[in-house]
Design a protein around this motif. Structure first.
Motif, PDB file in Angstrom:
ATOM      1  N   MET A   1      16.122  -1.245   4.226  1.00  9.29           N
ATOM      2  CA  MET A   1      14.676  -1.198   4.046  1.00  9.29           C
ATOM      3  C   MET A   1      14.056  -0.131   4.941  1.00  9.29           C
ATOM      4  N   LYS A   2      13.128   0.594   4.349  1.00 10.77           N
ATOM      5  CA  LYS A   2      12.483   1.675   5.079  1.00 10.77           C
ATOM      6  C   LYS A   2      11.475   1.101   6.082  1.00 10.77           C
ATOM      7  N   THR A   3      11.540   1.596   7.291  1.00 11.02           N
ATOM      8  CA  THR A   3      10.553   1.165   8.274  1.00 11.02           C
ATOM      9  C   THR A   3       9.737   2.383   8.685  1.00 11.02           C
ATOM     10  N   SER A   4       8.528   2.136   9.096  1.00 10.72           N
ATOM     11  CA  SER A   4       7.744   3.243   9.627  1.00 10.72           C
ATOM     12  C   SER A   4       6.911   2.711  10.770  1.00 10.72           C
ATOM     13  N   SER A   5       6.414   3.651  11.573  1.00 14.32           N
ATOM     14  CA  SER A   5       5.694   3.269  12.783  1.00 14.32           C
ATOM     15  C   SER A   5       4.206   3.114  12.512  1.00 14.32           C
ATOM     16  N   PHE A   6       3.797   3.289  11.229  1.00 16.43           N
ATOM     17  CA  PHE A   6       2.367   3.276  10.948  1.00 16.43           C
ATOM     18  C   PHE A   6       2.067   2.493   9.681  1.00 16.43           C
ATOM     19  N   ARG A   7       0.810   2.165   9.520  1.00 20.65           N
ATOM     20  CA  ARG A   7       0.324   1.544   8.288  1.00 20.65           C
ATOM     21  C   ARG A   7      -0.847   2.364   7.751  1.00 20.65           C
ATOM     22  N   ILE A   8      -0.818   2.651   6.468  1.00 22.20           N
ATOM     23  CA  ILE A   8      -1.898   3.388   5.809  1.00 22.20           C
ATOM     24  C   ILE A   8      -2.941   2.371   5.347  1.00 22.20           C
ATOM     25  N   ILE A   9      -4.186   2.566   5.787  1.00 23.42           N
ATOM     26  CA  ILE A   9      -5.259   1.633   5.427  1.00 23.42           C
ATOM     27  C   ILE A   9      -6.243   2.347   4.492  1.00 23.42           C
ATOM     28  N   ALA A  10      -6.184   2.005   3.213  1.00 22.02           N
ATOM     29  CA  ALA A  10      -7.137   2.565   2.246  1.00 22.02           C
ATOM     30  C   ALA A  10      -8.466   1.829   2.373  1.00 22.02           C
ATOM     31  N   LEU A  11      -9.492   2.406   1.774  1.00 21.79           N
ATOM     32  CA  LEU A  11     -10.812   1.774   1.768  1.00 21.79           C
ATOM     33  C   LEU A  11     -10.699   0.345   1.220  1.00 21.79           C
ATOM     34  N   PRO A  12     -11.306  -0.642   1.888  1.00 20.98           N
ATOM     35  CA  PRO A  12     -11.242  -2.015   1.372  1.00 20.98           C
ATOM     36  C   PRO A  12     -11.858  -2.137  -0.026  1.00 20.98           C
ATOM     37  N   THR A  13     -11.266  -2.999  -0.847  1.00 18.62           N
ATOM     38  CA  THR A  13     -11.749  -3.199  -2.225  1.00 18.62           C
ATOM     39  C   THR A  13     -13.207  -3.652  -2.240  1.00 18.62           C
ATOM     40  N   GLU A  14     -13.632  -4.466  -1.249  1.00 19.37           N
ATOM     41  CA  GLU A  14     -15.027  -4.933  -1.220  1.00 19.37           C
ATOM     42  C   GLU A  14     -15.990  -3.754  -1.155  1.00 19.37           C
ATOM     43  N   ILE A  15     -15.611  -2.704  -0.410  1.00 14.92           N
ATOM     44  CA  ILE A  15     -16.511  -1.546  -0.272  1.00 14.92           C
ATOM     45  C   ILE A  15     -16.543  -0.735  -1.564  1.00 14.92           C
ATOM     46  N   ALA A  16     -15.384  -0.581  -2.207  1.00 22.92           N
ATOM     47  CA  ALA A  16     -15.361   0.132  -3.494  1.00 22.92           C
ATOM     48  C   ALA A  16     -16.190  -0.632  -4.526  1.00 22.92           C
ATOM     49  N   ASP A  17     -16.032  -1.959  -4.543  1.00 23.75           N
ATOM     50  CA  ASP A  17     -16.783  -2.760  -5.516  1.00 23.75           C
ATOM     51  C   ASP A  17     -18.288  -2.723  -5.225  1.00 23.75           C
ATOM     52  N   ALA A  18     -18.656  -2.722  -3.953  1.00 27.27           N
ATOM     53  CA  ALA A  18     -20.076  -2.642  -3.597  1.00 27.27           C
ATOM     54  C   ALA A  18     -20.664  -1.309  -4.059  1.00 27.27           C
ATOM     55  N   ALA A  19     -19.889  -0.232  -3.949  1.00 29.63           N
ATOM     56  CA  ALA A  19     -20.360   1.078  -4.422  1.00 29.63           C
ATOM     57  C   ALA A  19     -20.539   1.060  -5.933  1.00 29.63           C
ATOM     58  N   ARG A  20     -19.626   0.386  -6.634  1.00 26.05           N
ATOM     59  CA  ARG A  20     -19.731   0.300  -8.105  1.00 26.05           C
ATOM     60  C   ARG A  20     -20.980  -0.494  -8.498  1.00 26.05           C
ATOM     61  N   ARG A  21     -21.277  -1.549  -7.753  1.00 23.64           N
ATOM     62  CA  ARG A  21     -22.510  -2.317  -8.042  1.00 23.64           C
ATOM     63  C   ARG A  21     -23.748  -1.487  -7.725  1.00 23.64           C
ATOM     64  N   ALA A  22     -23.697  -0.747  -6.612  1.00 22.50           N
ATOM     65  CA  ALA A  22     -24.867   0.034  -6.187  1.00 22.50           C
ATOM     66  C   ALA A  22     -25.195   1.125  -7.197  1.00 22.50           C
ATOM     67  N   VAL A  23     -24.159   1.771  -7.753  1.00 21.15           N
ATOM     68  CA  VAL A  23     -24.439   2.844  -8.720  1.00 21.15           C
ATOM     69  C   VAL A  23     -24.994   2.243 -10.005  1.00 21.15           C
ATOM     70  N   SER A  24     -24.522   1.044 -10.368  1.00 19.77           N
ATOM     71  CA  SER A  24     -25.078   0.375 -11.556  1.00 19.77           C
ATOM     72  C   SER A  24     -26.542   0.026 -11.348  1.00 19.77           C
ATOM     73  N   ALA A  25     -26.893  -0.288 -10.104  1.00 19.21           N
ATOM     74  CA  ALA A  25     -28.269  -0.665  -9.780  1.00 19.21           C
ATOM     75  C   ALA A  25     -29.158   0.566  -9.581  1.00 19.21           C
ATOM     76  N   GLY A  26     -28.584   1.768  -9.694  1.00 20.94           N
ATOM     77  CA  GLY A  26     -29.386   2.982  -9.586  1.00 20.94           C
ATOM     78  C   GLY A  26     -29.700   3.403  -8.166  1.00 20.94           C
ATOM     79  N   SER A  27     -28.883   2.967  -7.218  1.00 17.50           N
ATOM     80  CA  SER A  27     -29.100   3.326  -5.813  1.00 17.50           C
ATOM     81  C   SER A  27     -29.147   4.848  -5.626  1.00 17.50           C
ATOM     82  N   ALA A  28     -30.179   5.314  -4.909  1.00 20.89           N
ATOM     83  CA  ALA A  28     -30.414   6.767  -4.802  1.00 20.89           C
ATOM     84  C   ALA A  28     -29.286   7.502  -4.087  1.00 20.89           C
TER      85      ALA A  28
END
Ligand code: ZN
Length: 155
Positions: free
Chosen positions: A1-28
């Motif tokens: 098994m491959k091991t590495s000394s780091f973890r890649i942390i992508a943007l949390p799904t809650e933040i992506a989903d909040a952006a999707r809601r905000a654009v639907s709501a017409g956020s400037a």
């Protein structure tokens, strides 16, 4: 098994989903854009380049919280449609092996080091930044535009 000394942390799904809601709501401050050229719009959620014809949301994201000298809010993209959060957390994202700068921060959010990974092995750069015991995390950003791409933490 491959091991590495780091973890890649992508943007949390809650933040992506909040952006999707905000654009639907017409956020400037949330813009809906159709991508017209390859390798122009990195999605911070799935950590892939959005493809021409795909729609993305451009919005400001606070990568470094306010109340610190290095506080920083800046523009990022996420896919407008649902995408899967990057889950290969022990592998550096293949789409971003070039054109990134890796900034090391201490636990008070001060930048203490930075290295450009263009043409070099990003894994080796991350490892060398984490050799400093004061490095709390590393942020990958666009070397040209400066925009936050993803965070790297110690494994
Ligand atoms: Zn995506």
């Amino acid at each position: 098994m491959k091991t590495s000394s780091f973890r890649i942390i992508a943007l949390p799904t809650e933040i992506a989903d909040a952006a999707r809601r905000a654009v639907s709501a017409g956020s400037a401050d949330h813009a809906l854009i159709t991508v017209d050229s390859p390798e122009s719009s990195p999605c911070r959620h799935c950590l892939r380049w959005a493809q021409p014809g795909e729609r993305v949301i451009l919005f400001p994201y606070t990568a470094i919280p306010s109340g610190h000298p290095y506080s920083e809010t800046g523009p990022i993209f996420v896919h407008a449609n649902d995408c899967q959060r990057y889950s290969s957390t022990n592998e550096y994202p293949a789409d971003f092996r070039n054109g990134r700068v890796l900034r090391a921060y201490d636990s008070d959010y001060n930048i203490i080091d930075a290295q450009v990974v263009d043409g070099s092995e990003p894994e080796a750069v991350i490892e060398s930044l984490f050799q400093n015991p004061n490095t709390a995390f590393v942020d990958a950003r666009s070397v040209t535009r400066g925009c936050f791409t993803f965070r790297v933490q110690r494994a």
